[in-house]
Design a protein around this motif. Structure first.
Motif, PDB file in Angstrom:
ATOM      1  N   PRO A 183       0.819  -1.220   0.000  1.00 18.83           N
ATOM      2  CA  PRO A 183       0.000   0.000   0.000  1.00 18.83           C
ATOM      3  C   PRO A 183       0.854   1.271   0.000  1.00 18.83           C
ATOM      4  O   PRO A 183       0.517   2.244  -0.680  1.00 18.83           O
ATOM      5  CB  PRO A 183      -0.807  -0.116   1.291  1.00 18.83           C
ATOM      6  N   THR A 184       1.962   1.253   0.742  1.00 20.22           N
ATOM      7  CA  THR A 184       2.826   2.434   0.771  1.00 20.22           C
ATOM      8  C   THR A 184       3.340   2.761  -0.624  1.00 20.22           C
ATOM      9  O   THR A 184       3.246   3.905  -1.089  1.00 20.22           O
ATOM     10  CB  THR A 184       4.028   2.194   1.717  1.00 20.22           C
ATOM     11  N   LEU A 185       3.871   1.737  -1.307  1.00 22.64           N
ATOM     12  CA  LEU A 185       4.391   1.953  -2.660  1.00 22.64           C
ATOM     13  C   LEU A 185       3.271   2.414  -3.602  1.00 22.64           C
ATOM     14  O   LEU A 185       3.467   3.296  -4.439  1.00 22.64           O
ATOM     15  CB  LEU A 185       5.024   0.665  -3.193  1.00 22.64           C
ATOM     16  N   ALA A 186       2.081   1.822  -3.430  1.00 22.58           N
ATOM     17  CA  ALA A 186       0.965   2.187  -4.305  1.00 22.58           C
ATOM     18  C   ALA A 186       0.564   3.642  -4.075  1.00 22.58           C
ATOM     19  O   ALA A 186       0.308   4.382  -5.034  1.00 22.58           O
ATOM     20  CB  ALA A 186      -0.217   1.259  -4.054  1.00 22.58           C
ATOM     21  N   LEU A 187       0.538   4.079  -2.812  1.00 19.62           N
ATOM     22  CA  LEU A 187       0.125   5.455  -2.529  1.00 19.62           C
ATOM     23  C   LEU A 187       1.168   6.459  -3.012  1.00 19.62           C
ATOM     24  O   LEU A 187       0.829   7.566  -3.435  1.00 19.62           O
ATOM     25  CB  LEU A 187      -0.152   5.637  -1.039  1.00 19.62           C
ATOM     26  N   ILE A 188       2.434   6.078  -2.967  1.00 20.58           N
ATOM     27  CA  ILE A 188       3.473   6.960  -3.513  1.00 20.58           C
ATOM     28  C   ILE A 188       3.263   7.106  -5.023  1.00 20.58           C
ATOM     29  O   ILE A 188       3.409   8.194  -5.587  1.00 20.58           O
ATOM     30  CB  ILE A 188       4.876   6.409  -3.196  1.00 20.58           C
ATOM     31  N   THR A 189       2.897   6.002  -5.671  1.00 22.38           N
ATOM     32  CA  THR A 189       2.599   6.073  -7.103  1.00 22.38           C
ATOM     33  C   THR A 189       1.404   6.990  -7.358  1.00 22.38           C
ATOM     34  O   THR A 189       1.404   7.758  -8.320  1.00 22.38           O
ATOM     35  CB  THR A 189       2.308   4.664  -7.651  1.00 22.38           C
ATOM     36  N   VAL A 190       0.403   6.899  -6.479  1.00 26.71           N
ATOM     37  CA  VAL A 190      -0.741   7.810  -6.600  1.00 26.71           C
ATOM     38  C   VAL A 190      -0.244   9.251  -6.544  1.00 26.71           C
ATOM     39  O   VAL A 190      -0.628  10.089  -7.348  1.00 26.71           O
ATOM     40  CB  VAL A 190      -1.786   7.549  -5.492  1.00 26.71           C
ATOM     41  N   TRP A 191       0.636   9.526  -5.593  1.00 20.24           N
ATOM     42  CA  TRP A 191       1.177  10.883  -5.456  1.00 20.24           C
ATOM     43  C   TRP A 191       1.814  11.326  -6.776  1.00 20.24           C
ATOM     44  O   TRP A 191       1.605  12.434  -7.236  1.00 20.24           O
ATOM     45  CB  TRP A 191       2.211  10.937  -4.328  1.00 20.24           C
ATOM     46  N   LYS A 192       2.571  10.430  -7.387  1.00 17.73           N
ATOM     47  CA  LYS A 192       3.266  10.827  -8.615  1.00 17.73           C
ATOM     48  C   LYS A 192       2.306  11.059  -9.775  1.00 17.73           C
ATOM     49  O   LYS A 192       2.457  11.991 -10.546  1.00 17.73           O
ATOM     50  CB  LYS A 192       4.316   9.777  -9.003  1.00 17.73           C
ATOM     51  N   PHE A 193       1.310  10.185  -9.927  1.00 15.57           N
ATOM     52  CA  PHE A 193       0.506  10.220 -11.153  1.00 15.57           C
ATOM     53  C   PHE A 193      -0.834  10.930 -11.016  1.00 15.57           C
ATOM     54  O   PHE A 193      -1.546  11.078 -12.005  1.00 15.57           O
ATOM     55  CB  PHE A 193       0.280   8.798 -11.673  1.00 15.57           C
ATOM     56  N   LEU A 194      -1.177  11.353  -9.804  1.00 14.75           N
ATOM     57  CA  LEU A 194      -2.490  11.963  -9.586  1.00 14.75           C
ATOM     58  C   LEU A 194      -2.758  13.138 -10.540  1.00 14.75           C
ATOM     59  O   LEU A 194      -3.785  13.186 -11.210  1.00 14.75           O
ATOM     60  CB  LEU A 194      -2.613  12.427  -8.127  1.00 14.75           C
ATOM     61  N   GLY A 195      -1.804  14.060 -10.615  1.00 17.87           N
ATOM     62  CA  GLY A 195      -2.009  15.251 -11.439  1.00 17.87           C
ATOM     63  C   GLY A 195      -2.164  14.896 -12.901  1.00 17.87           C
ATOM     64  O   GLY A 195      -3.030  15.442 -13.594  1.00 17.87           O
TER      65      GLY A 195
END
Lengths: 319, 310
Positions: A183-195
Motif C-alpha cells: 500500500p505504501t508503494l501504491a500510494l506513492i505512485t498515486v502521489w506521482k501520477f495523480l495530477g
C-alpha cells in the motif's frame, strides 16, 4: 542545427529538379514509382529501428523463453521446461499477486482522487497554474520520487512519521511491515501520477457541453446531483481509457520498488518485474526470466486488447 | 432608480440563498484542492530543506520546517567536491558521488535520443502521410502492432543484443534501442501531419522544392507545436529512464543520473544513510526537468489529453 537540416534539403532539391521535371500535382495525388524510393529513404531510420530494436527482440525474447540461456554460452532449446517450472514456482505466483495488489490499490485510490481533482479543476478554477503544480511530480523520475518518500516515511527520522506522531496516530513502520509496504508503494505512485491522471480526466470533462450544466442549474440541481447525472455518465468512456492506461503502466512497476525496498522486507514487495530482473541479472537465468516476461506481456496484451475495444466503443459513444 | 431595479423581496431572498449555498461547497472544494496542492509540493520543499541541512542536525532535529544546521555540504558531496574525510565528518557514507559526470551522461543520452528519434519519426510520418507508395499501409500496420508490444518485454533481448554488439557499459548502448524508434511518436506525428493542408506543399512543389525541402520548410514549421510537445515528452522519458540504463551500465563512465542515485542509495546501509547528500543529489537530478517544465508548463499542461500524448 539549421545548417545540418538545410544542407540535405538543398541537395535533395537540386537532385529532385534534375531527376523529374516540374509537376503540377502532388506525388500522392498521382501514383508514380518515384515515390517509392523517396519513401524508403524517409521511413528507413524508423523502420530499421523498429525491426532491430523492437520486432527482432520481441521474437527473440519469445525464443529465449523456450531455452536454457545464461548469456555466456549459447541458448539450449528446452521446450516448455521454463513454463512448466513457472506455473509450479510459488515465487512467480507470489510476485504476480503482489503486483496485482499494488495495481489494485494504486488504481482504486488514484482514480477516485483524480476524478475529484479533475472536477475541482473544472468547476472551481481553470487556472493553468494549479494544473501545472499538480503535474510536477509526474515530471521527475521514479527514482527521485522513491528516494524522497523513503526519506519522508523513514521510521526514525522521517517528517511523515513525525507528523503522524504529532496528530496522535503514532509512527508507522511503512518500509519494514510486510502488510504495509505494498500500500505504501501504491500510494506513492498515486502521489506521482495523480495530477497527470486528473489532467486526462479534465480533458474528458472539457468535452461535456457547458449548456448541460446551465440547464441543470436552471432546474435547481445541486453540484452533487449534476456530478451524478451529467458528469459521471458522460465521462465514463474516458474514465475507462484512463483506468486501463494506468493499469498497463503500473503492472510494469520496477524503479520505485528497486530504490526503496529492493523487494523487501523479505520478498513482500517483490513485484513481477523485480522477479524477472533478479532471475536474469542475479541468477543469469535469462531463459526463465524471458518466460516470465512472456507471461507479463500476455497479461498486458489482454489489457491492451480491452483498451482497444473500449477506445472504439468510447469514440462511438460520444459521437 | 432603486424602485425600478430592485427585484421583489422574495426573489432577492431566493437569489441570496442560491448564491450562498454553493459558496459553502466552494469553500470545501478549495480546502480539498489546497490540501492536494500542499501534499504535492511539500516533498519538493522537503528535498531542498534536507539538502541544505547537515546530517548531524537531521538526527537531532527531525521536525523543524526550515533547514537545520544550514550547510551546502550536501550539494558539495553530491557534486564530488568534498573529500572523503570531509564527507565522513559530515555524516556522509564516504561514498563518492560524481554527479557532474552522471549529469553530462544524462544530457548526452537524453539529447541524442530526443533529436534523432523526433527527426526519424517525423520523416517516417511524412512518408506515411504525404507520399504514395506500395506497402505503405502494411508497414504502418506493423508500426501499430509495435505500439502494442510493452517496451519492458524488449529489455532482456535488447540487453543480449547490446552484449553481442559490444555496447555494454557505453552511452551508445543506452541510447540505441530508443534512438530511431518510438512507434508512438510516428503514430502521433502522422495524426498531426494528416491535419496539415496540402495546398501550401503543392505551391512549394510548383516552385521546385524537393521532398526533403518540402518536409523541412513546409511541413515541419507547421507541425512545430506537435514536434516541440513530442520532443519534451521524449526528453523527460529519456532523462527519467532507470531500468534499461541500469541493465546496460556497470561503471561510472556510462552511469546516468537515475542509476547513480540508485547506486548512491544502495551504498549506504540503513543506519548510516547520507540523507543530506542524497536529497541534494535527487534535487540536482530533478532540477533540469523542473526547469524545463517551468518554461513549457502551459504547453505541456494544455497538450495532455486524448490526442495521444501519454
Amino acid at each position: 542545427m539549421t545548417d545540418t537540416m538545410e544542407a540535405p534539403a538543398r541537395r535533395a532539391a537540386v537532385e529532385d529538379e534534375g531527376a523529374s521535371p516540374r509537376r503540377f500535382r502532388l506525388p500522392h495525388l498521382s501514383h508514380r514509382r518515384g515515390d517509392l524510393i523517396a519513401a524508403l529513404f524517409f521511413v528507413a531510420p524508423a523502420t530499421l529501428g523498429l525491426a532491430v530494436f523492437l520486432v527482432w527482440p520481441t521474437l527473440r525474447g519469445i525464443y529465449f523463453s523456450f531455452t536454457d540461456y545464461n548469456v555466456f554460452t549459447p541458448a539450449q532449446w528446452v521446450g516448455l521446461d521454463n513454463y512448466v517450472r513457472m506455473v509450479q514456482d510459488p515465487e512467480f505466483w507470489h510476485s504476480m499477486w503482489v503486483t496485482v495488489q499494488y495495481v489494485l490499490v494504486n488504481i482504486g485510490v488514484q482514480t477516485v482522487l483524480a476524478v475529484l481533482l479533475a472536477v475541482l479543476m473544472h468547476r472551481l478554477t481553470r487556472s493553468v497554474f494549479v494544473r501545472s503544480v499538480m503535474l510536477t511530480p509526474f515530471l521527475v523520475s521514479n527514482v527521485v520520487v522513491g528516494l524522497v518518500w523513503l526519506w519522508i516515511l523513514d521510521y526514525q527520522l522521517g517528517i511523515g512519521n513525525k507528523f503522524l506522531e504529532w496528530i496522535g496516530i503514532g509512527r508507522v513502520f511503512f518500509w519494514g511491515d510486510d502488510k504495509l509496504v505494498i500500500p505504501t508503494l501504491a500510494l506513492i505512485t498515486v502521489w506521482k501520477f495523480l495530477g497527470y491522471t486528473a489532467l486526462l480526466i479534465f480533458a474528458g470533462l472539457q468535452t461535456i457541453p457547458e449548456q448541460l450544466y446551465e440547464a441543470g442549474r436552471l432546474d435547481g440541481a445541486s453540484e452533487g446531483r449534476m456530478f451524478r447525472s451529467i458528469t459521471l455518465p458522460l465521462l465514463r468512456p474516458y474514465l475507462a481509457m484512463v483506468v486501463i492506461l494506468s493499469i498497463i503502466g503500473s503492472f510494469q512497476v520496477f524503479d520505485l520498488v528497486s530504490v526503496t525496498t529492493g523487494g523487501g522486507p523479505v520478498n513482500a514487495s517483490q513485484v513481477i518485474q523485480m522477479e524477472i530482473y533478479k532471475a536474469a541479472f542475479g541468477r543469469f537465468e535469462f531463459g526463465y526470466a524471458s518466460a516470465m516476461s512472456v507471461a507479463l506481456m500476455l497479461v498486458l496484451l489482454v489489457i491492451t486488447f480491452l483498451q482497444y475495444r473500449l477506445s472504439r466503443a468510447g469514440s462511438s459513444d460520444l459521437a | 432608480m432603486a424602485t425600478l431595479t430592485t427585484p421583489a423581496p422574495e426573489a432577492q431572498v431566493k437569489d441570496v440563498r442560491r448564491r450562498r449555498r454553493p459558496s459553502l461547497g466552494k469553500i470545501a472544494g478549495w480546502a480539498v484542492l489546497i490540501s492536494l496542492i500542499v501534499v504535492t509540493i511539500f516533498p519538493f520543499y522537503w528535498m531542498l530543506r534536507t539538502a541544505l541541512s547537515t546530517n548531524a542536525a537531521l538526527f537531532t532535529d527531525t521536525s523543524s520546517l526550515g533547514p537545520v544546521g544550514f550547510s551546502w555540504e550536501g550539494f558539495r558531496r553530491a557534486l564530488g567536491l568534498a573529500t572523503v574525510e570531509e564527507s565522513l565528518a559530515d555524516g556522509g557514507s564516504g561514498a563518492s558521488l560524481n554527479l557532474v559526470q552522471n549529469l553530462i551522461n544524462s544530457v548526452i543520452v537524453a539529447t541524442t535520443v530526443t533529436v534523432v528519434q523526433t527527426l526519424a519519426s517525423a520523416m517516417a510520418a511524412y512518408a506515411f502521410t504525404r507520399l504514395q507508395w506500395r506497402g505503405r499501409d502494411t508497414l504502418f500496420k506493423i508500426f501499430i502492432v509495435g505500439l502494442m508490444v510493452p517496451l519492458i518485454f524488449t529489455l532482456i533481448p535488447n540487453f543480449v543484443l547490446m552484449r553481442e554488439l559490444g555496447l555494454i557499459d557505453t552511452l551508445a548502448g543506452i541510447a540505441l534501442p530508443t534512438l530511431f524508434i518510438s512507434p508512438f511518436a510516428v503514430f502521433f506525428l502522422r495524426q498531426f501531419f494528416m491535419g496539415i493542408s496540402v495546398e501550401i506543399e503543392e505551391a512549394a512543389q510548383i516552385d521546385g522544392a524537393g521532398r526533403l525541402r518540402r518536409m523541412f520548410q513546409v511541413i515541419l514549421p507547421q507541425a512545430a507545436p506537435a514536434l516541440i510537445t513530442l520532443a519534451i515528452i521524449t526528453y523527460i522519458a529519456a532523462w527519467n529512464d532507470y531500468l534499461w540504463p541500469l541493465m546496460v551500465s556497470n561503471s561510472e563512465s556510462s552511469r546516468v543520473l537515475t542509476v547513480a542515485l540508485g547506486v548512491f542509495r544502495s551504498q549506504a546501509t540503513d543506519g548510516t544513510m547520507d540523507w543530506a547528500g542524497l536529497m541534494a543529489a535527487t534535487l540536482i537530478a530533478a532540477l533540469p526537468m523542473l526547469l524545463l517544465f517551468l518554461v513549457f508548463a502551459k504547453r505541456i499542461v494544455n497538450n495532455i489529453g486524448f490526442n495521444g500524448i501519454k
